[in-house]
Design an enzyme around this catalytic site. Structure first.
Site, PDB file in Angstrom:
ATOM      1  CE  LYS A  52       3.306  33.642  54.514  1.00 13.88           C
ATOM      2  NZ  LYS A  52       2.555  33.039  53.430  1.00 13.88           N
ATOM      3  CD  GLN A  96      -0.841  33.312  51.990  1.00  8.64           C
ATOM      4  OE1 GLN A  96       0.208  33.880  52.274  1.00  8.64           O
ATOM      5  NE2 GLN A  96      -1.093  32.068  52.356  1.00  8.64           N
ATOM      6  CG  ASP A 119       5.685  30.788  49.180  1.00 14.84           C
ATOM      7  OD1 ASP A 119       6.096  30.647  50.361  1.00 14.84           O
ATOM      8  OD2 ASP A 119       4.563  31.250  48.893  1.00 14.84           O
TER       9      ASP A 119
END
Ligand SMILES: NC(=O)c1ccc[n+]([C@@H]2O[C@H](COP(=O)([O-])OP(=O)(O)OC[C@H]3O[C@@H](n4cnc5c(N)ncnc54)[C@H](OP(=O)(O)O)[C@@H]3O)[C@@H](O)[C@H]2O)c1
Length: 293
Positions: A52, A96, A119
């Site tokens: 990312k 994450q 997200d």
């Protein structure tokens, strides 16, 4: 059979995003900023976060990684999240997953300001998605819709069978594809571990989306001739032939299924790169304040 090349599509999208970022920078004298919280030493999580960061560099975003110890308490993690919620320089951030067992993923997801939830996991974004309102779409389903769009795969009136009902992939993609929209208007069957006659149901599908986490679960005998197959799975399996001793495979038996499908995503290089792209797109929307002011 045509391979749906997620890596190539994500490169194209990154190149066009690079231009958008240059224009944004001229106008606002800053660049979009994505942050990631990484808890513990999980090698897969580390690899995802570093991917990312690399993608942010490629498109010209600023990125920050906050690395926290495996034994951090839930309260301390929430404090870190609150700092990012309040940081005016950060447009969006992710935590994450998976998190260590002692931490509640639900509490963590709820602690993220939905305006920075790039997200797309917060219930406010999820609910807005379900109602067709502007929101950050969950990154993987967003990436899948971009792939279907890019390859002109018709979804209207098609029967889509989704295998796996997680909150981050199976359930949201089933909602997205059944919405009244360009990449939508499909008749969707959402299946899971308690589904009866799964083989038969998958055999009826024009489009199969596999998000289970079991290597090679979807086999050629389950696939109708000419079906489109989207493999979300990322599973590391042993392979003695390789010096590394292991390789990544999907939830679909690629060898067999690719002989019957009209389109198929490979693993790696299919959905994975598009998930990162979904995140990048959401972060740009956050920086532009297109969804929330
Ligand atoms: N490419 C990407 O960017 C990306 C992103 C996210 C995840 N992934 C990968 O996608 C896979 C799925 O991850 P996830 O987080 O969505 O899944 P998850 O939370 O692990 O859930 C798995 C789903 O599969 C269902 N399932 C398990 N065994 C089954 C069976 N025998 N028959 C039918 N359904 C079954 C489960 O059913 P129940 O609900 O009944 O338990 C559950 O709904 C993993 O390999 C993951 O690494 C890839």
């Amino acid at each position: 059979m045509k391979i749906i090349d997620g890596k190539a599509v994500s490169e194209e999208l990154k190149n066009s995003m690079k231009q958008d970022v240059l224009e944004y920078k001229q106008k606002f004298e800053r660049v979009p900023h994505l942050a990631a919280i990484l808890v513990g030493d999980n090698p897969a999580s580390k690899a995802y976060v570093s991917n990312k960061v690399k993608s942010c560099d490629q498109v010209g975003f600023k990125s920050s990684v906050i690395t926290l110890p495996e034994d951090i308490s839930e309260d301390d993690l929430i404090s870190e999240i609150e700092k990012l919620n309040a940081d005016k320089d950060i447009d969006g951030f992710i935590v994450q997953l998976p998190l260590p067992k002692h931490i509640s993923e639900v509490r963590v997801t709820l602690a993220i300001d939905h305006k920075k939830d790039v997200d797309g996991f917060h219930p406010i974004n999820f609910g807005r998605m379900a109602q067709g309102l502007p929101c950050y779409l969950p990154a993987t389903p967003y990436g899948i819709t971009m792939l279907l769009d890019r390859y002109n795969i018709e979804t209207a009136g098609k029967h889509v069978v989704v295998v796996g009902r997680s909150n981050i992939v199976g359930t949201p993609i089933s909602i997205l594809l059944s919405r009244k929209s360009k990449i939508g208007d499909a008749t969707v069957t959402l299946t899971h571990s308690k589904t009866k006659n799964l083989h038969y149901i998958v055999q009826q599908a024009d489009i199969v989306i596999a998000a289970i986490g079991i290597p090679g679960f979807v086999t050629a005998d389950m696939i109708k001739d000419g079906a489109v197959v989207i493999d979300v799975g990322i599973n590391r399996v042993e392979d003695d032939q390789l010096t590394s001793g292991s390789k990544l495979v999907g939830d679909v038996d690629y060898e067999g299924v690719s002989k019957k499908s009209s389109f198929i995503t490979p693993v790696p290089g299919g959905v994975g790169p598009m998930t990162v792209m979904g995140l990048i797109m959401n972060t740009f929307k956050a920086a532009q304040k297109t969804i929330y002011s």
